[in-house]
Scaffold this active site. Sequence first.
Site: not given
Ligand code: CAA
Length: 283
Positions: A119, A152, A190
């Site tokens: 990352s 990315e 990031n």
């Molecule tokens: N694994 C697989 N599927 C998942 C999951 C996981 N860990 N968490 C959630 N989901 C799925 C759920 O099953 C659900 O699927 P369906 O629509 O098919 O039922 C869908 O995602 C939506 O989940 P929820 O309804 O439970 O909750 P939500 O609408 O709040 O979505 C989220 C959850 C997708 C995590 C959303 O909150 C989100 O987009 N959050 C921000 C995530 C983000 O910013 N990620 C980047 C982080 S930075 C990074 O990764 C890079 C780095 O280098 C640090």
Amino acid sequence: MNVKKIMVIGAGQMGAGIAQVCAQAGYSVVLNDLKQEFVDRGLAVINKNLSRQVEKARLTQQQMDEFINNLIPSTNITDATEVDLVIEAAVENMEIKTKIFKQLDEIVPDHVILASNTSSLPITEIAAATNRPEKVIGMHFMNPVPVMKLVEIIRGLATADEVYQTIEDITKTLNKIPVEVNDFPGFVSNRILMPMINEAIFTLYEGVATKEAIDEVMKLGMNHPMGPLTLADFIGLDTCLYIMETLHEGFGDDKYRPCPLLRKYVKAGWLGKKTGRGFYVYE
Ligand code: CAA
């Protein structure tokens, strides 16, 4: 370049997610980790995710079985000799990553591409540990991998155009959207995300508002799916600190100075969701 078989190194949260999307796209996927129990844990996560899709009638049981059959468990890195692409998703530690890349470079055939899901660590430095820097590239997936559309793709200084093109094409076959970036600290994702999270922590540290208020402002006011403090807990506070330190050191600019409160939480072992406590408490 024709890629049919992929090895994913690291069966943790990111590695399991990457293996899942590759298996779903029809690739044969060797899921490798140091111990069988780590591989089993990764496979259990994939099983759970796919079962949920079957329950929701988005997949048939037969499709799920096919995807699971595409996964080959492995605890031996020499299994990489049979693949066309390795995606490394081990811990964020330069020493460990360079050791893995050096070892892979020695054992895999010349055509094999070596990608890292790092990352923030420099791809150019990881590539320099090998004798094939033109075949080393960054493939940075977002968490949770099965849900997030972005990959990315980071070009190291020596990455060949042909290798970039292959990885871009593979990313599309995974039903993800590739975005090309160059190799500078934090890449694009990031470099922008972490200072925002760090600033949210400073806002809490300086008593401007409660953690709930800070998250509400960013969720409701900016339409972010999660507030920055919740997101920090989700990513892991140790990872957030590590990336801020990489930015601080890489650019030498104090605007990337990690918030003392972030350091304090990490020292306390409050690393977020994975340890049950970060800015919030998780049952
Ligand atoms: N694994 C697989 N599927 C998942 C999951 C996981 N860990 N968490 C959630 N989901 C799925 C759920 O099953 C659900 O699927 P369906 O629509 O098919 O039922 C869908 O995602 C939506 O989940 P929820 O309804 O439970 O909750 P939500 O609408 O709040 O979505 C989220 C959850 C997708 C995590 C959303 O909150 C989100 O987009 N959050 C921000 C995530 C983000 O910013 N990620 C980047 C982080 S930075 C990074 O990764 C890079 C780095 O280098 C640090």
